[in-house]
Design a protein around this motif. Structure first.
Motif, PDB file in Angstrom:
ATOM      1  N   ILE A 170       1.211  -1.112   0.470  1.00 12.24           N
ATOM      2  CA  ILE A 170       0.221   0.353   0.430  1.00 12.24           C
ATOM      3  C   ILE A 170       0.489   1.404  -0.340  1.00 12.24           C
ATOM      4  O   ILE A 170       1.537   1.673   1.389  1.00 12.24           O
ATOM      5  N   LEU A 171       1.012   1.680  -1.147  1.00  7.82           N
ATOM      6  CA  LEU A 171       1.681   3.048  -1.325  1.00  7.82           C
ATOM      7  C   LEU A 171       1.082   4.236  -0.742  1.00  7.82           C
ATOM      8  O   LEU A 171       1.713   5.572   0.323  1.00  7.82           O
ATOM      9  N   LYS A 172      -0.377   3.986  -0.647  1.00 12.35           N
ATOM     10  CA  LYS A 172      -0.766   5.520  -0.147  1.00 12.35           C
ATOM     11  C   LYS A 172      -2.698   4.992   0.781  1.00 12.35           C
ATOM     12  O   LYS A 172      -2.832   4.378  -0.158  1.00 12.35           O
ATOM     13  N   ASN A 173      -2.948   5.656   1.819  1.00 12.86           N
ATOM     14  CA  ASN A 173      -3.906   5.361   2.601  1.00 12.86           C
ATOM     15  C   ASN A 173      -4.797   6.060   2.272  1.00 12.86           C
ATOM     16  O   ASN A 173      -4.497   7.115   3.216  1.00 12.86           O
ATOM     17  N   ILE A 174      -6.146   6.350   1.660  1.00  9.48           N
ATOM     18  CA  ILE A 174      -7.255   7.213   1.648  1.00  9.48           C
ATOM     19  C   ILE A 174      -8.055   7.472   2.221  1.00  9.48           C
ATOM     20  O   ILE A 174      -8.694   6.400   2.286  1.00  9.48           O
ATOM     21  N   SER A 175      -8.631   8.800   3.133  1.00 10.17           N
ATOM     22  CA  SER A 175      -9.595   8.376   3.577  1.00 10.17           C
ATOM     23  C   SER A 175     -10.765   9.288   2.803  1.00 10.17           C
ATOM     24  O   SER A 175      -9.918  10.851   2.861  1.00 10.17           O
ATOM     25  N   LYS A 176     -11.623   9.450   2.763  1.00  8.56           N
ATOM     26  CA  LYS A 176     -12.538   9.874   2.075  1.00  8.56           C
ATOM     27  C   LYS A 176     -11.856  10.719   0.196  1.00  8.56           C
ATOM     28  O   LYS A 176     -11.921  11.388   0.036  1.00  8.56           O
ATOM     29  N   PRO A 177     -11.928   9.196   0.251  1.00  7.73           N
ATOM     30  CA  PRO A 177     -11.104   9.732  -2.087  1.00  7.73           C
ATOM     31  C   PRO A 177     -12.509  10.117  -2.478  1.00  7.73           C
ATOM     32  O   PRO A 177     -13.745  10.474  -2.139  1.00  7.73           O
ATOM     33  N   GLU A 178     -11.987  11.406  -2.788  1.00  6.08           N
ATOM     34  CA  GLU A 178     -13.061  11.933  -4.801  1.00  6.08           C
ATOM     35  C   GLU A 178     -11.926  11.988  -5.709  1.00  6.08           C
ATOM     36  O   GLU A 178     -11.137  11.858  -5.731  1.00  6.08           O
ATOM     37  N   ILE A 179     -13.125  11.857  -6.493  1.00  3.61           N
ATOM     38  CA  ILE A 179     -12.459  12.727  -8.082  1.00  3.61           C
ATOM     39  C   ILE A 179     -12.609  13.255  -8.298  1.00  3.61           C
ATOM     40  O   ILE A 179     -12.574  14.769  -7.210  1.00  3.61           O
ATOM     41  N   PRO A 180     -11.393  14.239  -9.360  1.00  6.17           N
ATOM     42  CA  PRO A 180     -10.584  15.144  -9.254  1.00  6.17           C
ATOM     43  C   PRO A 180     -12.261  16.630  -9.824  1.00  6.17           C
ATOM     44  O   PRO A 180     -12.985  16.262 -10.165  1.00  6.17           O
ATOM     45  N   LEU A 181     -12.135  17.500  -8.576  1.00  5.84           N
ATOM     46  CA  LEU A 181     -13.537  18.723  -9.015  1.00  5.84           C
ATOM     47  C   LEU A 181     -13.770  18.784  -8.760  1.00  5.84           C
ATOM     48  O   LEU A 181     -15.068  19.896  -8.806  1.00  5.84           O
ATOM     49  N   THR A 182     -14.229  17.611  -7.647  1.00  3.90           N
ATOM     50  CA  THR A 182     -16.218  17.065  -8.034  1.00  3.90           C
ATOM     51  C   THR A 182     -16.351  17.059  -6.356  1.00  3.90           C
ATOM     52  O   THR A 182     -16.676  15.954  -5.876  1.00  3.90           O
ATOM     53  N   PRO A 183     -15.898  17.541  -5.145  1.00  2.00           N
ATOM     54  CA  PRO A 183     -16.021  17.728  -3.848  1.00  2.00           C
ATOM     55  C   PRO A 183     -17.346  16.954  -3.417  1.00  2.00           C
ATOM     56  O   PRO A 183     -17.519  15.901  -2.561  1.00  2.00           O
ATOM     57  N   ALA A 184     -18.583  17.402  -3.728  1.00  2.45           N
ATOM     58  CA  ALA A 184     -19.587  17.743  -3.517  1.00  2.45           C
ATOM     59  C   ALA A 184     -20.168  16.738  -3.711  1.00  2.45           C
ATOM     60  O   ALA A 184     -21.201  15.628  -3.489  1.00  2.45           O
ATOM     61  N   LEU A 206     -18.231   5.112  -4.701  1.00  2.00           N
ATOM     62  CA  LEU A 206     -16.748   5.609  -4.800  1.00  2.00           C
ATOM     63  C   LEU A 206     -17.295   5.140  -2.962  1.00  2.00           C
ATOM     64  O   LEU A 206     -17.962   4.935  -2.472  1.00  2.00           O
ATOM     65  N   PRO A 207     -15.497   4.054  -2.413  1.00  2.00           N
ATOM     66  CA  PRO A 207     -15.379   3.880  -0.720  1.00  2.00           C
ATOM     67  C   PRO A 207     -15.498   4.874  -0.398  1.00  2.00           C
ATOM     68  O   PRO A 207     -14.821   5.922  -0.469  1.00  2.00           O
ATOM     69  N   LYS A 208     -15.492   4.859   1.243  1.00  2.00           N
ATOM     70  CA  LYS A 208     -15.355   5.652   2.171  1.00  2.00           C
ATOM     71  C   LYS A 208     -13.902   5.476   2.763  1.00  2.00           C
ATOM     72  O   LYS A 208     -13.207   6.613   3.166  1.00  2.00           O
ATOM     73  N   ARG A 209     -13.203   4.514   2.543  1.00  2.00           N
ATOM     74  CA  ARG A 209     -11.444   4.353   2.215  1.00  2.00           C
ATOM     75  C   ARG A 209     -11.113   3.742   1.516  1.00  2.00           C
ATOM     76  O   ARG A 209     -12.042   2.515   1.300  1.00  2.00           O
ATOM     77  N   ALA A 210     -10.245   4.563   1.116  1.00  2.00           N
ATOM     78  CA  ALA A 210      -9.198   3.402  -0.186  1.00  2.00           C
ATOM     79  C   ALA A 210      -7.485   3.567   0.168  1.00  2.00           C
ATOM     80  O   ALA A 210      -7.199   4.133   0.722  1.00  2.00           O
ATOM     81  N   CYS A 211      -6.750   2.663  -0.851  1.00  4.91           N
ATOM     82  CA  CYS A 211      -5.541   2.622  -1.060  1.00  4.91           C
ATOM     83  C   CYS A 211      -4.777   2.792  -2.235  1.00  4.91           C
ATOM     84  O   CYS A 211      -6.050   2.041  -3.150  1.00  4.91           O
ATOM     85  N   PHE A 212      -4.194   3.158  -3.179  1.00  4.65           N
ATOM     86  CA  PHE A 212      -3.352   3.843  -3.803  1.00  4.65           C
ATOM     87  C   PHE A 212      -2.570   2.148  -3.897  1.00  4.65           C
ATOM     88  O   PHE A 212      -1.193   2.195  -3.011  1.00  4.65           O
ATOM     89  N   ILE A 213      -1.996   0.860  -4.877  1.00  6.33           N
ATOM     90  CA  ILE A 213      -1.007   0.225  -4.582  1.00  6.33           C
ATOM     91  C   ILE A 213      -0.063   0.110  -5.181  1.00  6.33           C
ATOM     92  O   ILE A 213      -0.149   0.641  -6.242  1.00  6.33           O
TER      93      ILE A 213
END
Length: 346
Positions: free
Chosen positions: A215-229, A240-247
């Motif tokens: 796991i390279l990056k452990n992400i809480s509340k992942p977002e797609i670009p330019l669209t937080p809402a 979208l998952p509530k938590r994600a990781c980049f491997i």
């Protein structure tokens, strides 16, 4: 059983006592490449193709091409006829064409019949509405028996005494404990149980090969670009998952199995560099830990990695090499002339 020309060369090099059956029909140029390579080996080469190698043949056309190659090089080739026992992926489908092939081999000065091969991977996929495993297995056995009867009728009862009568596969080998029809069962992937080979016939097997991806990056509340809402809404509805990781890496033919309920994040697409996976919110997994995946297949996926780490008693105890694509010292150089012109059909 061998499925790939580079693997054949490695078997000959490392296990020269092997008795090898090719697991699929090879273009005649692959056979040409093998004999070019073998003829260039030193006199100490212990492997004798005329005694230890069976080429799989699925049609009269391929049979004619192989005989032409043998006649041009004064070779003796052992040929195993692929018969269609219900999968309908190729091979001799009716006894008339099969008998014609037997007669062709009998007349040839260069070909020897070494056996039959009937693959039946469809058996464990057959739904109950069509009779299920029991019905499919009985149908396959009946088809195989018809081909054996045709062989005996054409060449005599003794012909089966010394032939390789091959069938089976990883999901079906357990069905043959009382079979008197065949004398060789092939199985390979069942040893490591990739996910595509899950079947009720292999319920006693355990998965034995995994991809461990850091796991390279452990992400809480992942977002797609330019669209937080919008990303917030997508997390609420589960897109979208509530938590994600980049491997490290990704895009393998593999299914995540640890942490439990880990899933590929489809909205981000596939990546062979840093792929995104959704992980459970309450998991204690963190950056630099590993997620684990089960390969969907075996040899196809193994080729993408180097050695296999053998894990036992809480540690990596050994490293096992796998066959590689680059075993041929120089790639074959093919002309632009169509195969049919180089190996004309009669």
């Amino acid at each position: 059983m061998c499925f790939h020309l580079p693997f054949l060369l490695q078997l000959v090099n490392h296990i020269p006592s092997s008795d090898i059956l090719m697991g699929k029909p090879m273009p005649v140029r692959a056979a040409q490449e093998f004999y070019d390579w073998h003829s260039g080996q030193t006199s100490s080469m212990c492997f004798a193709p005329e005694l230890q190698l069976q080429w799989l043949i699925d049609s009269i056309e391929r049979l004619e091409q192989y005989e032409y190659l043998a006649s041009q090089r004064n070779l003796r080739l052992r040929v195993c006829l692929e018969i269609d026992v219900g999968l309908h992926r190729g091979g001799f489908r009716n006894t008339a064409d099969f008998t014609a092939a037997l007669r062709f081999i009998r007349r040839s000065n260069y070909l020897t019949l070494s056996g039959l091969m009937g693959y039946e991977a469809h058996i464990t996929k057959m739904p109950m509405i069509l009779g299920g495993i029991k019905s499919a297995f009985a149908d396959t056995q009946g088809r195989y028996a018809n081909f054996l009867s045709a062989a005996k009728a054409e060449l005599g009862d003794h012909i089966l005494d010394n032939l390789c009568i091959n069938t089976g596969g990883s999901t079906t080998y357990t069905l043959y404990h009382n079979s008197k029809l065949v004398n060789e069962i092939a199985a390979g992937a069942a040893l490591v149980m990739p996910s595509n080979f899950s079947a009720e016939t292999l319920e006693h097997h355990q998965k034995a090969a995994f991809i461990a991806a850091p796991i390279l990056k452990n992400i809480s509340k992942p977002e797609i670009p330019l669209t937080p809402a919008i990303s917030t809404m997508l997390r609420i509805i589960g897109v979208l998952p509530k938590r994600a990781c980049f491997i490290y890496g990704g895009n393998w033919l593999a299914d995540p199995c640890y942490p439990e309920d880990t899933q590929h994040c489809k909205i981000f697409g596939r990546s062979s560099n840093q792929e995104m996976y959704g992980i459970p919110v309450d998991s204690d997994i963190k950056q630099d830990d590993f997620i684990f995946m089960t390969p969907q297949q075996s040899e196809s996926v193994f080729l993408q990695f180097g050695t296999i780490g053998v894990y036992e008693d809480g540690r990596i105890s050994a490293w096992w090499n796998v066959f590689q694509e680059n075993d041929i010292e120089q790639p074959p150089v093919y002309s632009d002339i169509p195969t049919a012109e180089i190996y004309p059909l009669k």
